[in-house]
Scaffold this motif. Structure first.
Motif, short mmCIF file in Angstrom:
data_model
loop_
_atom_site.label_atom_id
_atom_site.label_comp_id
_atom_site.label_asym_id
_atom_site.label_seq_id
_atom_site.Cartn_x
_atom_site.Cartn_y
_atom_site.Cartn_z
N ARG A 340 0.84 -1.19 0.00
CA ARG A 340 0.00 0.00 0.00
C ARG A 340 0.88 1.25 0.00
O ARG A 340 1.96 1.26 0.58
N PHE A 342 0.25 5.29 0.67
CA PHE A 342 -0.65 6.39 0.99
C PHE A 342 0.09 7.72 1.04
O PHE A 342 -0.33 8.66 1.72
N GLN A 350 -2.04 7.80 8.89
CA GLN A 350 -1.21 6.62 8.70
C GLN A 350 -0.57 6.19 10.01
O GLN A 350 -0.17 7.01 10.83
N LEU A 356 -3.19 2.42 6.85
CA LEU A 356 -4.24 3.41 7.04
C LEU A 356 -4.94 3.14 8.36
O LEU A 356 -5.49 2.05 8.57
#
Length: 410
Positions: A340, A342, A350, A356
């Motif tokens: 992932r 972000f 985060q 997340l």
């Protein structure tokens, strides 16, 4: 600057399911998709790939399966077409080829920077999928052969001649190894942590049992350890038309050579851990616990004879080091999953590990939600058939949030 009440980032099954639910709630929204609708189902899959879940399970809000093959497994291209038809029937407001490069706070909501211009939104939903960036370990770049990620693999004929070393034995790795071997290629499969489940158990598809026992819909709040569950690999399952098992034992029986986890790759030399036996034992034990739970739920008496399942022959020698050239290996496929990213989220959401932070899809930032992530609200939150109920719940929360926001503004 354009504006909407709800910005949904991602036009896959999660984003489209949420769009349907937001429409039913009469909420103004826009779905941002960086490519084509359901594009990743076609651009990041190999030619023969089918869904791992049977057709009857792959439902979305307002889209039950009503075809003639409920127990079959749909080709990914057909499922992509089904999603595009779903978007059209729902009149989903999707902006294709519009990539969101950042999301930050602004007065009264959020500011989105996109490839087609800025947008403002009162609420944002991240529906990009649990993992959307192919992961390749650094050592893959040090090997003498060009690294090929499983998302780049298309067919046996597209690979250079010679043996193939497949690294990773979760769902993608075992399916690619199986296809290569059936095509006549010699295959070495490097195995790490994995989860084994039979395609069928006592005459029913394993997903039928998992659904009926409630294992699929088990809430994350009931899990002993969410962190441990998130680290579990995907089961070694395949959606083959013949419903055959595709696990280590069946691959070994077809001539695939098994090895331990790859711990280093430097030039011509690949080094493996001596952990095949322990990883196989752990996977077998986990499978046994799941099948015993199923039998107990079905009310079957203890000690009932079980369907025979082949076992890995651990007496066969496994390599610790090998030379790519001497072994005649022409390609290395890294079935090492996805990660992932972000970095585009300019918001304090985060965790230190880069995950997340959320609780059942609601992040610490009011108005920011997630959907389609693994174990978001329950075990099947990232399944095609599991995202619908999550979408309905998230749409309800967004509706309440916007109402409260409007009352405060008034």
């Amino acid at each position: 600057m354009k504006a909407t009440d709800v910005a949904v980032i991602g036009g896959g099954q999660a984003g489209l399911a949420l769009s349907r639910c937001l429409t039913e709630c009469s909420l103004d929204h826009v779905v941002f998709e960086r490519g084509d609708i359901a594009g990743r189902w076609e651009t990041r899959t190999w030619d023969s790939l089918r869904l791992l879940t049977p057709n009857w399970l792959n439902t979305l809000p307002g889209l039950p399966y009503d075809g003639e093959d409920p127990d079959g497994f749909m080709v990914c291209g057909d499922f992509a077409a089904r999603l595009r038809g779903y978007a059209a029937a729902s009149a989903a407001p999707v902006l294709t080829h519009t990539e969101v490069s950042s999301v930050g706070r602004t007065c009264g909501g959020f500011l989105l920077a996109t490839s087609t211009g800025p947008w403002r939104a009162r609420s944002v939903v991240i529906a990009t999928g649990h993992c959307d960036v192919p992961f390749m370990p650094l050592m893959a770049r040090r090997a003498a052969l060009p690294p090929v990620h499983s998302s780049e693999y298309r067919s046996p004929d597209a690979l250079p001649p010679g043996k193939v070393l497949v690294i990773g034995a979760s769902a993608s790795g075992v399916q690619i190894a199986d296809e290569l071997r059936r095509s006549g290629r010699a295959v070495i499969l490097a195995v790490g942590r994995h989860m084994r489940l039979p395609r069928a158990w006592r005459g029913r598809d394993i997903h039928r049992w998992l659904q009926q026992t409630g294992m699929l819909s088990q809430p994350t709040s009931e899990l002993v350890s969410l962190e441990t569950a998130l680290r579990e690999p995907t089961p070694q399952l395949a959606g083959r038309p013949d419903r055959a098992d595709v696990d280590l034992a069946s691959l070994q029986a077809r001539g695939v050579r098994l090895a331990g986890r790859v711990i280093d790759a430097e030039g011509d030399v690949v080094t493996f851990a001596d952990d095949l036996a322990s990883d196989v034992a752990k996977a077998d034990a986990k499978q046994r616990r799941v099948l015993e739970q199923i039998d107990a739920w079905a009310g079957l008496p203890p000690g009932l004879p079980e369907p025979s399942m082949p076992r890995v022959d651990l007496s066969r020698p496994t390599p610790r080091r090998l030379s790519l050239k001497e072994e005649g290996i022409g390609a290395m496929i890294w079935a090492t999953g996805y990660r992932r990213d972000f970095g585009w989220l300019k918001l304090p959401v985060q965790t230190p590990e880069g995950e997340l932070a959320h609780r059942e899809g609601a992040t610490p930032v009011r108005g920011l939600y997630a959907l389609g992530f693994r174990l978001l609200r329950k075990r099947d939150s990232h399944f095609i058939g599991g995202v619908g109920s999550d979408a309905e719940a998230i749409a309800g929360e967004i509706s309440e949030f916007l109402r409260n926001q409007g009352r405060r503004a008034a």
